[in-house]
Scaffold this active site. Structure first.
Site, PDB file in Angstrom:
ATOM      1  N   HIS A  35      48.750  24.095 -35.383  1.00  0.00           N
ATOM      2  CA  HIS A  35      48.917  25.394 -34.016  1.00  0.00           C
ATOM      3  C   HIS A  35      47.173  26.473 -33.605  1.00  0.00           C
ATOM      4  CE1 HIS A  35      51.257  23.077 -31.108  1.00  0.00           C
ATOM      5  NE2 HIS A  35      51.842  22.789 -31.475  1.00  0.00           N
ATOM      6  N   GLY A 126      53.890  12.339 -35.141  1.00  0.00           N
ATOM      7  CA  GLY A 126      53.640  13.704 -35.318  1.00  0.00           C
ATOM      8  C   GLY A 126      52.645  13.292 -36.222  1.00  0.00           C
ATOM      9  N   LEU A 127      52.549  11.941 -37.029  1.00  0.00           N
ATOM     10  CA  LEU A 127      52.001  11.244 -37.841  1.00  0.00           C
ATOM     11  C   LEU A 127      50.079  10.708 -37.320  1.00  0.00           C
ATOM     12  CD1 LEU A 127      54.732  10.354 -39.844  1.00  0.00           C
ATOM     13  CD2 LEU A 127      53.767  12.402 -40.531  1.00  0.00           C
ATOM     14  N   SER A 128      49.935  11.447 -36.188  1.00  0.00           N
ATOM     15  CA  SER A 128      48.485  11.021 -36.121  1.00  0.00           C
ATOM     16  C   SER A 128      48.104   9.512 -35.865  1.00  0.00           C
ATOM     17  CB  SER A 128      47.422  11.671 -36.477  1.00  0.00           C
ATOM     18  OG  SER A 128      47.332  12.898 -35.774  1.00  0.00           O
ATOM     19  N   SER A 130      47.827   8.325 -33.541  1.00  0.00           N
ATOM     20  CA  SER A 130      46.462   7.862 -32.054  1.00  0.00           C
ATOM     21  C   SER A 130      45.215   8.116 -32.734  1.00  0.00           C
ATOM     22  CB  SER A 130      46.853   8.496 -30.717  1.00  0.00           C
ATOM     23  OG  SER A 130      46.597   9.887 -31.009  1.00  0.00           O
ATOM     24  N   ASP A 174      42.954  15.944 -36.712  1.00  0.00           N
ATOM     25  CA  ASP A 174      44.246  14.478 -36.875  1.00  0.00           C
ATOM     26  C   ASP A 174      42.463  13.620 -37.308  1.00  0.00           C
ATOM     27  OD1 ASP A 174      46.024  16.075 -35.815  1.00  0.00           O
ATOM     28  OD2 ASP A 174      46.454  14.805 -34.217  1.00  0.00           O
TER      29      ASP A 174
HETATM   30  P1  ADP Z   1      50.947  10.200 -31.907  1.00  0.00           P
HETATM   31  O1  ADP Z   1      49.644  10.318 -32.412  1.00  0.00           O
HETATM   32  O2  ADP Z   1      51.949  11.457 -33.116  1.00  0.00           O
HETATM   33  O3  ADP Z   1      51.755   8.894 -33.667  1.00  0.00           O
HETATM   34  P2  ADP Z   1      50.212  10.126 -30.195  1.00  0.00           P
HETATM   35  O4  ADP Z   1      50.977   9.876 -28.116  1.00  0.00           O
HETATM   36  O5  ADP Z   1      49.420  10.646 -29.945  1.00  0.00           O
HETATM   37  O6  ADP Z   1      51.391  10.450 -30.771  1.00  0.00           O
HETATM   38  O7  ADP Z   1      49.600   8.512 -29.555  1.00  0.00           O
HETATM   39  C1  ADP Z   1      50.703   7.345 -30.010  1.00  0.00           C
HETATM   40  C2  ADP Z   1      50.300   6.696 -28.588  1.00  0.00           C
HETATM   41  O8  ADP Z   1      48.762   5.777 -29.631  1.00  0.00           O
HETATM   42  C3  ADP Z   1      51.396   5.388 -28.627  1.00  0.00           C
HETATM   43  O9  ADP Z   1      51.761   5.894 -27.673  1.00  0.00           O
HETATM   44  C4  ADP Z   1      50.172   4.401 -28.054  1.00  0.00           C
HETATM   45  O10 ADP Z   1      49.304   3.926 -27.372  1.00  0.00           O
HETATM   46  C5  ADP Z   1      49.094   4.055 -29.468  1.00  0.00           C
HETATM   47  N1  ADP Z   1      49.354   3.892 -30.894  1.00  0.00           N
HETATM   48  C6  ADP Z   1      49.408   4.236 -31.945  1.00  0.00           C
HETATM   49  N2  ADP Z   1      49.789   2.730 -32.782  1.00  0.00           N
HETATM   50  C7  ADP Z   1      49.620   1.719 -32.194  1.00  0.00           C
HETATM   51  C8  ADP Z   1      49.947   0.984 -32.634  1.00  0.00           C
HETATM   52  N3  ADP Z   1      50.174   0.395 -33.604  1.00  0.00           N
HETATM   53  N4  ADP Z   1      50.118   0.316 -31.708  1.00  0.00           N
HETATM   54  C9  ADP Z   1      49.803   0.318 -30.072  1.00  0.00           C
HETATM   55  N5  ADP Z   1      49.406   1.919 -29.331  1.00  0.00           N
HETATM   56  C10 ADP Z   1      49.526   2.325 -30.467  1.00  0.00           C
HETATM   57 MG    MG Z   2      48.281  11.601 -31.400  1.00  0.00          MG
END
Ligand code: ADP
Ligand code: MG
Length: 383
Positions: A35, A126-128, A130, A174
């Protein structure tokens, strides 16, 4: 390499043609600096071995079609993309092409893409995950279309995808980690200047390891809480009359105490002390005293728990169990309200520490956690 082949095969079976290539980008854990990335501060993430793989091929029209393992195929025209459109996973892929065509350097309208996605970065932990899928997609597009922008510009675009399409007001950590980390190093990032320093992580034969525990705690109220903490930081910044919390010291905080609410003061205290802990951690790593960073990690956790108030019982439980089992330091990592913890352990005791955490979770009636040892890995690249 086999995952690269798998995603190419997924692409071929969906679109009946070979992709132009396959790119991958990793998830990350943050060693320290939580943060701090939306107030101009310091962070120190490392890329993990889990990666997102994207197979890509340009299209002549403006449609983005995509397949992701475990999901129905989806498509959207670039003309329809905007805040909240599309929703879900396609936002990150279509958003990449959409943000690129908004860059001043790309004056002509962009074209569509066929994309396939396969990722083993745990989602929403939380491992990014996205950032991993967005960065792999952007690097694919950049390589295939010969974009002139460097990696840090792509990181800023990936952040814009989160802000302007997915609607997540995240910092720049990230995306920078996914694109800029190198194997064997932790990345020191000054989020204001965007200066990057690759800080060597001790080789595995030096005998210690970073144990990651995915608490699998359900994320609740995360968006509202995140926005609330950001607002506290912004209010404290303006009341303290500093350019950003990065510039504030504990004596600035003392001087402004009468004018700050308890919450504003506590949030500011976390950010100010956390930035100092990042600098201390970097200095220890650079002087070959990696074994001594444990107390910085543990102090970071206490600050996130007591001042910034973003831990949940599962995060506190994993940290306390790891420390009780002999970890040299432990903390939550990522935004909080669920997600993962890290513990600095002797390599030979990683499994034993994991068992102690499992037992503590079972005692508390929490869902069983998952563990892995983080190995600082390579950032995004073409396969
Ligand atoms: P984090 O980035 O911490 O994992 P987020 O909520 O920021 O959590 O991102 C998760 C989102 O990213 C999921 O809800 C989906 O929309 C997308 N996503 C990530 N990996 C995948 C995957 N392998 N297949 C489909 N969607 C994915
Ligand atoms: Mg994310």
């Amino acid at each position: 390499m086999t995952r690269a082949r798998d995603v190419a095969a997924l692409f071929e079976s969906a679109f009946g043609i070979s992709p132009s290539g396959v790119w991958s980008a990793p998830g990350r854990v943050n060693l320290i600096g939580e943060h701090t990335d939306y107030t101009g501060g310091f962070v120190m993430p490392l890329a993990i071995e889990q990666r997102a793989f994207v197979a890509a091929r340009p299209r002549a029209d403006r449609v983005v079609r995509a397949v992701a393992s475990g999901h129905e195929p989806r498509s959207i025209s670039l003309d329809e993309v905007g805040l909240g459109r599309p929703d879900g996973w396609l936002a990150y892929l279509a958003g990449a092409a959409w943000v690129a065509e908004r860059s001043p350097a790309h004056d002509a309208p962009g074209h569509g893409w066929d994309l396939a996605l396969l990722s083993d970065v745990p989602v929403g932990a939380g491992l990014s995950s996205s950032a991993a899928i967005t960065c792999a997609t952007l690097l694919a597009m950049s390589d295939l279309d010969d974009w002139p922008e460097g990696r840090q510009e792509l990181a800023r675009w990936a952040q814009r995808v989160e802000h302007e399409v997915a609607g997540i007001p995240c910092g720049i950590m990230d995306q920078t980690a996914s694109l800029q980390c190198t194997s064997g190093h932790v990345l020191f990032l000054d989020t204001r200047s965007q200066e990057l320093v690759q800080v060597p992580w001790p080789a595995s034969d030096t005998g210690f390891a970073l144990l990651v525990t995915n608490t699998r705690a359900p994320h609740m109220l995360v968006d509202g809480q995140y926005a609330d903490r950001r607002r506290m930081c912004e209010e404290a910044t303006s009341i303290m009359a500093v350019p950003s919390l990065r510039d504030a010291t504990l004596s600035d905080l003392d001087a402004a105490m009468q004018r700050l609410s308890d919450e504003q003061a506590a949030c500011a205290r976390h950010v100010i002390t956390e930035n100092a802990r990042v600098l201390a951690t970097r200095a220890l790593l650079e002087s070959g005293r990696a074994m001594e960073i444990g107390p910085e990690l543990t102090a970071s956790h206490a600050s996130l728990r007591d001042d910034f108030r973003v831990t949940v019982p599962q995060l506190d439980c994993a940290v306390e169990a790891a420390l009780a089992a002999g970890a040299r330091g432990a903390r939550m990592t990522g935004g909080g309200f669920g997600g993962c913890t890290i513990a600095l352990v002797d390599r030979t005791s990683a499994e034993a520490v994991a068992h102690v955490i499992d037992a503590a979770f079972a005692d508390a009636g929490f869902t069983a956690p998952e563990h892995f040892v983080a190995v600082p890995s390579e950032g995004a690249h073409r396969e």
